[in-house]
Design a protein around this motif. Structure first.
Motif, PDB file in Angstrom:
ATOM      1  N   ILE A 263      15.772   3.850  -9.071  1.00 28.45           N
ATOM      2  CA  ILE A 263      17.198   2.814  -8.203  1.00 28.45           C
ATOM      3  C   ILE A 263      17.407   2.570  -6.893  1.00 28.45           C
ATOM      4  N   TYR A 264      16.096   2.439  -5.877  1.00 29.42           N
ATOM      5  CA  TYR A 264      15.935   1.262  -4.613  1.00 29.42           C
ATOM      6  C   TYR A 264      14.850  -0.096  -5.217  1.00 29.42           C
ATOM      7  N   ALA A 265      13.905   0.499  -6.505  1.00 29.79           N
ATOM      8  CA  ALA A 265      13.355  -0.504  -6.403  1.00 29.79           C
ATOM      9  C   ALA A 265      14.129  -2.231  -7.400  1.00 29.79           C
TER      10      ALA A 265
ATOM     11  N   THR B  12       8.257  -1.883   5.109  1.00 29.70           N
ATOM     12  CA  THR B  12       6.608  -1.316   5.812  1.00 29.70           C
ATOM     13  C   THR B  12       7.140   0.168   6.350  1.00 29.70           C
ATOM     14  N   ALA B  13       6.714  -0.153   8.264  1.00 33.49           N
ATOM     15  CA  ALA B  13       7.651   1.517   8.392  1.00 33.49           C
ATOM     16  C   ALA B  13       8.413   0.568   9.759  1.00 33.49           C
ATOM     17  N   PRO B  14       9.162   2.044   9.900  1.00 35.99           N
ATOM     18  CA  PRO B  14      10.154   1.543  11.431  1.00 35.99           C
ATOM     19  C   PRO B  14       9.469   0.901  12.381  1.00 35.99           C
ATOM     20  N   ASP B  15       8.167   0.720  12.784  1.00 33.57           N
ATOM     21  CA  ASP B  15       7.902   0.383  14.225  1.00 33.57           C
ATOM     22  C   ASP B  15       7.819  -0.996  13.764  1.00 33.57           C
ATOM     23  N   SER B  16       6.998  -0.958  12.631  1.00 30.93           N
ATOM     24  CA  SER B  16       7.148  -2.832  12.152  1.00 30.93           C
ATOM     25  C   SER B  16       8.900  -3.795  11.953  1.00 30.93           C
ATOM     26  N   VAL B  17       9.632  -3.251  11.711  1.00 30.19           N
ATOM     27  CA  VAL B  17      10.707  -3.806  12.059  1.00 30.19           C
ATOM     28  C   VAL B  17      10.886  -4.730  12.606  1.00 30.19           C
TER      29      VAL B  17
ATOM     30  N   SER C 226       6.164  12.666   4.720  1.00 34.52           N
ATOM     31  CA  SER C 226       5.813  10.898   5.222  1.00 34.52           C
ATOM     32  C   SER C 226       6.591  10.647   5.685  1.00 34.52           C
ATOM     33  N   LYS C 227       8.125  10.458   5.515  1.00 35.93           N
ATOM     34  CA  LYS C 227       8.980   9.795   5.951  1.00 35.93           C
ATOM     35  C   LYS C 227       9.079   9.745   7.456  1.00 35.93           C
ATOM     36  N   LYS C 228       9.154   9.178   8.440  1.00 43.69           N
ATOM     37  CA  LYS C 228       8.494   9.152   9.754  1.00 43.69           C
ATOM     38  C   LYS C 228      10.135   9.304  10.419  1.00 43.69           C
ATOM     39  N   ASP C 229      11.274   8.533   9.639  1.00 45.84           N
ATOM     40  CA  ASP C 229      12.925   8.233  10.624  1.00 45.84           C
ATOM     41  C   ASP C 229      13.305   9.075  10.080  1.00 45.84           C
TER      42      ASP C 229
ATOM     43  N   SER D 243      -0.714  -2.567   8.326  1.00 43.65           N
ATOM     44  CA  SER D 243      -0.802  -2.141   9.777  1.00 43.65           C
ATOM     45  C   SER D 243      -2.343  -1.887   9.904  1.00 43.65           C
ATOM     46  N   ARG D 244      -3.229  -1.698   9.209  1.00 45.51           N
ATOM     47  CA  ARG D 244      -5.045  -1.471   9.478  1.00 45.51           C
ATOM     48  C   ARG D 244      -5.572  -2.652   9.278  1.00 45.51           C
ATOM     49  N   GLU D 245      -6.727  -3.225  10.758  1.00 49.51           N
ATOM     50  CA  GLU D 245      -7.174  -3.769  10.185  1.00 49.51           C
ATOM     51  C   GLU D 245      -8.023  -4.144   9.401  1.00 49.51           C
TER      52      GLU D 245
ATOM     53  N   THR E 152       0.563  -0.894   0.099  1.00 50.19           N
ATOM     54  CA  THR E 152      -0.335  -0.353   0.206  1.00 50.19           C
ATOM     55  C   THR E 152       0.980   1.356  -0.263  1.00 50.19           C
ATOM     56  N   GLY E 153       2.475   1.294   0.485  1.00 50.55           N
ATOM     57  CA  GLY E 153       2.868   2.085   0.327  1.00 50.55           C
ATOM     58  C   GLY E 153       4.001   2.496  -0.996  1.00 50.55           C
ATOM     59  N   ASN E 154       4.404   3.442  -0.824  1.00 51.59           N
ATOM     60  CA  ASN E 154       5.317   3.947  -2.392  1.00 51.59           C
ATOM     61  C   ASN E 154       6.219   2.653  -2.876  1.00 51.59           C
TER      62      ASN E 154
ATOM     63  N   GLN F 119      20.016   0.994   2.686  1.00 57.32           N
ATOM     64  CA  GLN F 119      20.367   2.457   0.970  1.00 57.32           C
ATOM     65  C   GLN F 119      20.202   0.546  -0.040  1.00 57.32           C
ATOM     66  N   MET F 120      19.736   0.464  -0.532  1.00 54.48           N
ATOM     67  CA  MET F 120      19.318  -0.813  -2.312  1.00 54.48           C
ATOM     68  C   MET F 120      19.735   0.536  -3.420  1.00 54.48           C
ATOM     69  N   GLY F 121      19.987   1.242  -3.243  1.00 51.15           N
ATOM     70  CA  GLY F 121      20.505   2.072  -5.135  1.00 51.15           C
ATOM     71  C   GLY F 121      21.903   1.665  -5.126  1.00 51.15           C
TER      72      GLY F 121
HETATM   73  N1  LIG Z   1      16.410   0.593   1.742  1.00 51.41           N
HETATM   74  C1  LIG Z   1      16.514   1.626   0.945  1.00 51.41           C
HETATM   75  O1  LIG Z   1      16.818   1.554  -0.121  1.00 51.41           O
HETATM   76  C2  LIG Z   1      14.957   1.844   1.281  1.00 51.41           C
HETATM   77  C3  LIG Z   1      14.741   2.137   2.266  1.00 51.41           C
HETATM   78  N2  LIG Z   1      12.848   3.086   2.130  1.00 51.41           N
HETATM   79  C4  LIG Z   1      12.638   2.239   3.779  1.00 51.41           C
HETATM   80  O2  LIG Z   1      11.432   2.088   3.484  1.00 51.41           O
HETATM   81  C5  LIG Z   1      10.111   2.401   4.428  1.00 51.41           C
HETATM   82  C6  LIG Z   1       8.727   2.974   3.743  1.00 51.41           C
HETATM   83  O3  LIG Z   1       9.122   3.539   2.905  1.00 51.41           O
HETATM   84  P1  LIG Z   1       8.105   4.165   2.111  1.00 51.41           P
HETATM   85  O4  LIG Z   1       6.758   3.344   0.903  1.00 51.41           O
HETATM   86  O5  LIG Z   1       8.404   5.388   1.424  1.00 51.41           O
HETATM   87  O6  LIG Z   1       6.571   5.076   3.365  1.00 51.41           O
HETATM   88  P2  LIG Z   1       5.444   4.639   2.503  1.00 51.41           P
HETATM   89  O7  LIG Z   1       5.268   5.167   4.060  1.00 51.41           O
HETATM   90  O8  LIG Z   1       4.882   5.171   1.440  1.00 51.41           O
HETATM   91  O9  LIG Z   1       4.655   3.195   2.662  1.00 51.41           O
HETATM   92  C7  LIG Z   1       4.992   2.131   4.268  1.00 51.41           C
HETATM   93  C8  LIG Z   1       3.676   1.615   4.303  1.00 51.41           C
HETATM   94  O10 LIG Z   1       3.788   0.638   5.155  1.00 51.41           O
HETATM   95  C9  LIG Z   1       2.450   0.075   5.692  1.00 51.41           C
HETATM   96  N3  LIG Z   1       3.247  -0.246   7.059  1.00 51.41           N
HETATM   97  C10 LIG Z   1       3.035   0.184   7.878  1.00 51.41           C
HETATM   98  N4  LIG Z   1       3.044  -0.822   9.425  1.00 51.41           N
HETATM   99  C11 LIG Z   1       2.942  -1.758   8.308  1.00 51.41           C
HETATM  100  C12 LIG Z   1       2.678  -3.247   9.266  1.00 51.41           C
HETATM  101  N5  LIG Z   1       2.748  -3.485  10.321  1.00 51.41           N
HETATM  102  N6  LIG Z   1       2.800  -4.455   7.980  1.00 51.41           N
HETATM  103  C13 LIG Z   1       2.342  -4.469   6.174  1.00 51.41           C
HETATM  104  N7  LIG Z   1       1.909  -3.047   6.415  1.00 51.41           N
HETATM  105  C14 LIG Z   1       2.942  -1.559   7.151  1.00 51.41           C
HETATM  106  C15 LIG Z   1       1.717   1.685   5.048  1.00 51.41           C
HETATM  107  O11 LIG Z   1       0.464   0.523   4.894  1.00 51.41           O
HETATM  108  P3  LIG Z   1      -0.833   1.514   5.964  1.00 51.41           P
HETATM  109  O12 LIG Z   1      -1.185   2.130   6.227  1.00 51.41           O
HETATM  110  O13 LIG Z   1      -2.137   0.058   5.013  1.00 51.41           O
HETATM  111  O14 LIG Z   1       0.043  -0.110   7.499  1.00 51.41           O
HETATM  112  C16 LIG Z   1       2.657   1.893   4.184  1.00 51.41           C
HETATM  113  O15 LIG Z   1       1.563   2.502   2.947  1.00 51.41           O
HETATM  114  C17 LIG Z   1      10.752   3.084   5.265  1.00 51.41           C
HETATM  115  O16 LIG Z   1      11.483   2.988   6.284  1.00 51.41           O
HETATM  116  C18 LIG Z   1      12.233   3.908   4.595  1.00 51.41           C
HETATM  117  O17 LIG Z   1      13.380   4.492   4.959  1.00 51.41           O
HETATM  118  C19 LIG Z   1      12.636   3.991   1.581  1.00 51.41           C
HETATM  119  C20 LIG Z   1      13.284   4.025   0.023  1.00 51.41           C
HETATM  120  C21 LIG Z   1      14.800   2.796  -0.019  1.00 51.41           C
END
Ligand SMILES: NC(=O)C1=CN([C@@H]2O[C@H](COP(=O)(O)OP(=O)(O)OC[C@H]3O[C@@H](n4cnc5c(N)ncnc54)[C@H](OP(=O)(O)O)[C@@H]3O)[C@@H](O)[C@H]2O)C=CC1
Ligand SMILES: O=C(O)C1=N[C@H](C(=O)O)C[C@H](O)C1
Length: 326
Positions: A289-291, A128-133, A212-215, A85-87, A60-62, A175-177
């Motif tokens: 580049i990351y994808a 996903t998101a930092p708090d899900s890692v 939108s970047k959280k961390d 993260s949404r039920e 659902t994210g970028n 970093q994947m680039g």
């Molecule tokens: N390694 C690399 O090269 C790169 C790393 N990143 C990292 O990737 C992460 C995501 O970035 P980005 O895509 O831009 O962020 P986005 O906010 O666009 O997307 C993150 C998505 O994760 C979903 N999400 C959050 N929590 C959970 C969960 N527990 N389980 C499943 N889905 C979840 C959210 O959807 P929902 O609201 O529906 O839960 C949201 O759509 C960040 O930590 C960023 O720093 C980004 C770019 C490159």
């Protein structure tokens, strides 16, 4: 990019990007506004190429969406499930010919467990998101699902420990680039070869990402770790994090079309008497580049799992060194 200014120039100790802004963007980073051309599927899935199931968590994210699209372009088999993260999320996302069903957190374990049974050679990718890692990694480890962790943040020590304890396979990198990965490797080698070479220098770090970047940038943290070995202590709280779109346009020089997806980094070093300075930059527009790098990582990890390699935890430097990055 490395720039050396002539000695005896006094640099302001804050906001070099503002200085560039005042220079009318003369030294501002240049980004192509067009997205990188997609690889034709026939090229991507040409002779000798691999195909295996890949599950992208965070579709659902970028980044999740970009990686899913890249997986299809590169001829991988996209497993049609992802999580949120949404039920109460009742949605599917179409990527190529695949409708990806999005499940809420309570279905995670059951669905992933079925995926593990149905696709024994699957590779999971997490954006996903930092708090899900940590919770996501623990589940992948519990179910024996090899994973590429692109998501930054969380408790990194705990992340590595989960993988080590479970003997699961994982590739973890903020970093994947490809070229940025090479830059990080050079900085690490630089620090190993010349520890303390910059003792006494002063470091300023600025990073700009979409609002939108959280961390804080995980990549910047990695580069700073090398600067610290080079003799420059740095308090992470001092890092300038720019998330405001107006500042990004006016001060940083991010092209308007990339305000919602960019990663600009600037490291500015000054000698104790201000007579010498260094600047390093890496500025990325968009996410291709990351994808692409993530797909390289998944292919690399898949090979390691299939060959039952004794090493279990990898990073992107391993991928680069073994020639897997396009
Ligand atoms: N390694 C690399 O090269 C790169 C790393 N990143 C990292 O990737 C992460 C995501 O970035 P980005 O895509 O831009 O962020 P986005 O906010 O666009 O997307 C993150 C998505 O994760 C979903 N999400 C959050 N929590 C959970 C969960 N527990 N389980 C499943 N889905 C979840 C959210 O959807 P929902 O609201 O529906 O839960 C949201 O759509 C960040 O930590 C960023 O720093 C980004 C770019 C490159
Ligand atoms: O969130 C992003 O966008 C990015 N995150 C990674 C990081 O935190 O280092 C990589 C890149 O900066 C893009």
């Amino acid at each position: 990019m490395l720039s050396l200014r002539p000695p005896h120039t006094t640099f302001p100790r804050t906001s070099p990007w503002l200085r560039w802004g005042r220079l009318g963007g003369a030294a501002a980073p240049h980004c192509l506004s067009a997205a990188a051309p997609a690889l034709a599927p026939e090229t991507a899935a040409g002779p000798g190429s691999v195909s295996f199931p890949i599950l992208v968590n965070g579709c659902t994210g970028n980044m999740g969406l970009s990686v899913a699209e890249a997986a299809v372009r590169r001829g991988l088999h996209l497993v049609p499930v992802s999580f949120s993260s949404r039920e109460k999320v009742k949605t599917t996302i179409q990527v190529g010919q695949t409708d990806i069903r999005i499940y809420g957190p309570s279905a995670r374990e059951d669905v992933l467990s079925s995926v593990a049974d149905e696709f024994p050679d699957v590779i999971v990718v997490d954006y996903t998101a930092p708090d899900s890692v940590n919770s996501n990694a623990e589940l992948y480890c519990k179910l024996g699902l090899p994973f590429v962790m692109g998501t930054t943040g969380g408790n990194q020590q705990l992340l590595y420990k989960s993988v080590q304890d479970s003997k699961n396979y994982a590739l973890i990198s903020p970093q994947m680039g490809k070229q940025v990965v090479a830059f990080l490797a050079i900085m690490r080698i630089f620090a190993e070869q010349f520890p303390g070479a910059f003792s006494g220098y002063h470091l300023e770090v600025l990073e700009s990402h979409q609002a939108s970047k959280k961390d804080t940038s995980g990549t910047a943290k990695d580069v700073i770790a090398s600067f610290e070995k080079l003799g420059v202590p740095y308090d992470m709280n001092r890092m300038v994090k720019i998330r405001d779109p107006d500042q990004q346009l006016e001060m940083v020089g991010v092209p308007k079309e990339h305000i919602e997806g960019h990663a600009f980094h600037l490291y500015h070093l000054t000698s104790p008497d201000d007579s010498v300075s260094f600047e390093f930059q890496h500025n990325v527009c968009g996410r291709s580049i990351y994808a692409e790098g993530t797909i390289d990582a998944a292919i690399f990890l898949h090979r390691k799992v299939q060959s039952k390699d004794s090493k279990r935890i990898y990073d992107m430097e391993d991928v680069l060194r073994e020639g897997y990055m396009r």
